[in-house]
Design an enzyme around this catalytic site. Structure first.
Site, PDB file in Angstrom:
ATOM      1  N   ARG A 237       0.851  -1.183   0.000  1.00  0.00           N
ATOM      2  CA  ARG A 237       0.000   0.000   0.000  1.00  0.00           C
ATOM      3  C   ARG A 237       0.889   1.235   0.000  1.00  0.00           C
ATOM      4  NH1 ARG A 237      -3.401  -2.952  -1.421  1.00  0.00           N
ATOM      5  NH2 ARG A 237      -5.562  -3.177  -0.680  1.00  0.00           N
ATOM      6  N   GLU A 266      -4.646   7.645  -4.832  1.00  0.00           N
ATOM      7  CA  GLU A 266      -4.963   6.930  -6.067  1.00  0.00           C
ATOM      8  C   GLU A 266      -6.325   7.372  -6.580  1.00  0.00           C
ATOM      9  OE1 GLU A 266      -4.593   2.723  -5.347  1.00  0.00           O
ATOM     10  OE2 GLU A 266      -2.505   2.885  -4.700  1.00  0.00           O
ATOM     11  N   HIS A 285      -1.978   0.348  -9.787  1.00  0.00           N
ATOM     12  CA  HIS A 285      -2.551  -0.595  -8.821  1.00  0.00           C
ATOM     13  C   HIS A 285      -3.173  -1.796  -9.545  1.00  0.00           C
ATOM     14  CE1 HIS A 285      -4.245  -0.780  -4.468  1.00  0.00           C
ATOM     15  NE2 HIS A 285      -3.939  -1.988  -4.912  1.00  0.00           N
TER      16      HIS A 285
END
Length: 324
Positions: A237, A266, A285
């Site tokens: 993360r 994000e 991601h």
């Protein structure tokens, strides 16, 4: 009478049909500022929710009086407050296991791509600059027989260790809350403290979830322990790393490069300094983003929700095991 369930992410048609057959299903393709009030209104009468990418905690749960289960289509669950859900007697389900190998593949892809400067040399060709053999200024670094340091030795960390040891003859260091005898036996992995790992590793790979203990784990001071020839790979993360400190380390060549699948914010803001750094390989991601794995995740999440809305307590994939 059927229970009411909210689906807030697109899933394959046949899986959505299973939900519709089992429950009174309310669907949102996505939840954003345009429909958040409708989502909250539906949440007030929902018995369960399923989806990914939406923060459901605090005020969003305040009026969810009937909610009994949440099934997230992910292994990570930092969009939820686990303690809050447990206090409200809401079961939180997730999808571990089915994405392990796919995510480990992506982490190793980032490692190889960053080490061999694949993005830079591909751009070199696309820009019409390949007129003769490349010079040292575009050379990469070897991966084989180097030292990999894995921060977090869960399923994904173990899968990365397997690829490193069996595929590239790498020395494996790791740090985690517990020793992992099976990984140590299979891949000759050596447990060490974080500082030693950062000092010795040629490649530092993060596979941790985001928790209060792991947030901002890699501070400016910790990054300074890394070798100037080392590469950081983050498949955990974004908030585990002090992003501004990482940017400075990359700009000033305090570390060689970074491969990042995750970020503090994000989607990554258009003005992020990371976008201007040639020694940062960035992907959006996509750890689990293959057709096969995303299907398996959605399928497991559907199964999880059906089980979680039964009276009996689930025996697998339940995050908050203290819940009733």
């Amino acid at each position: 009478m059927k229970k009411t369930v909210i689906l807030y992410s697109p899933i394959p048609t046949e899986l959505q049909a299973r939900l519709a057959n089992e429950f009174n299903l309310i669907c949102f393709d996505k939840v954003d500022c345009h429909n958040e009030q409708q989502f909250l209104a539906a949440l007030a009468d929902a018995d369960g929710v399923i989806g990914s990418g939406v923060n459901i905690k605090g005020e969003k749960l305040a009026n969810a009086r009937k909610l009994k289960a949440i099934s997230t289509i992910s292994v990570g669950y930092d969009n939820f407050d686990v303690n809050e859900l447990t206090e409200r007697n809401i079961r939180l389900m997730h999808t571990p296991g089915v994405l392990t190998d796919t995510t480990a593949d992506l982490i190793f892809t980032l490692l190889l791509t960053t080490a061999r400067r694949i993005v830079e040399v591909s751009d070199f060709i696309h820009q019409g600059k390949w007129q003769k053999s490349i010079g040292r200024d575009l050379f990469g670094v070897d991966v084989h027989h180097k030292t990999i340091g894995i921060i977090g030795m869960g399923n994904i960390g173990a899968a990365v260790a397997k690829r490193a040891f069996c595929g590239f003859d790498m020395r494996v260091l790791y740090t985690s809350r517990q020793h992992k005898p099976e990984v140590e036996q299979k891949y000759q992995a050596v447990w060490c403290e974080l500082d030693q790992l950062l000092t010795e590793a040629d490649f530092v790979c993060i596979t941790l979830p985001l928790t209060p203990e792991t947030e901002n784990l890699l501070t400016k001071e910790k990054l300074a322990l890394m070798k100037p020839t080392s590469i950081l790979i983050n498949g955990g993360r974004g908030k585990i790393v002090d992003e501004q400190a990482l940017i400075e380390a990359l700009k000033n060549k305090h570390i060689l490069a970074a491969g990042l699948d995750v970020f503090v914010q994000e989607p990554l803001p258009a003005d992020s300094e990371l976008l201007s750094l040639p020694n940062a390989v960035l992907v959006p991601h996509i750890g689990s983003a293959t057709v096969e794995t995303r299907y398996k995740m959605a399928e497991l999440a559907v199964d999880n929700l059906i089980v979680a809305l039964q009276p009996a307590k689930p025996t697998t994939n339940l995050v908050n095991r203290d819940v009733a």
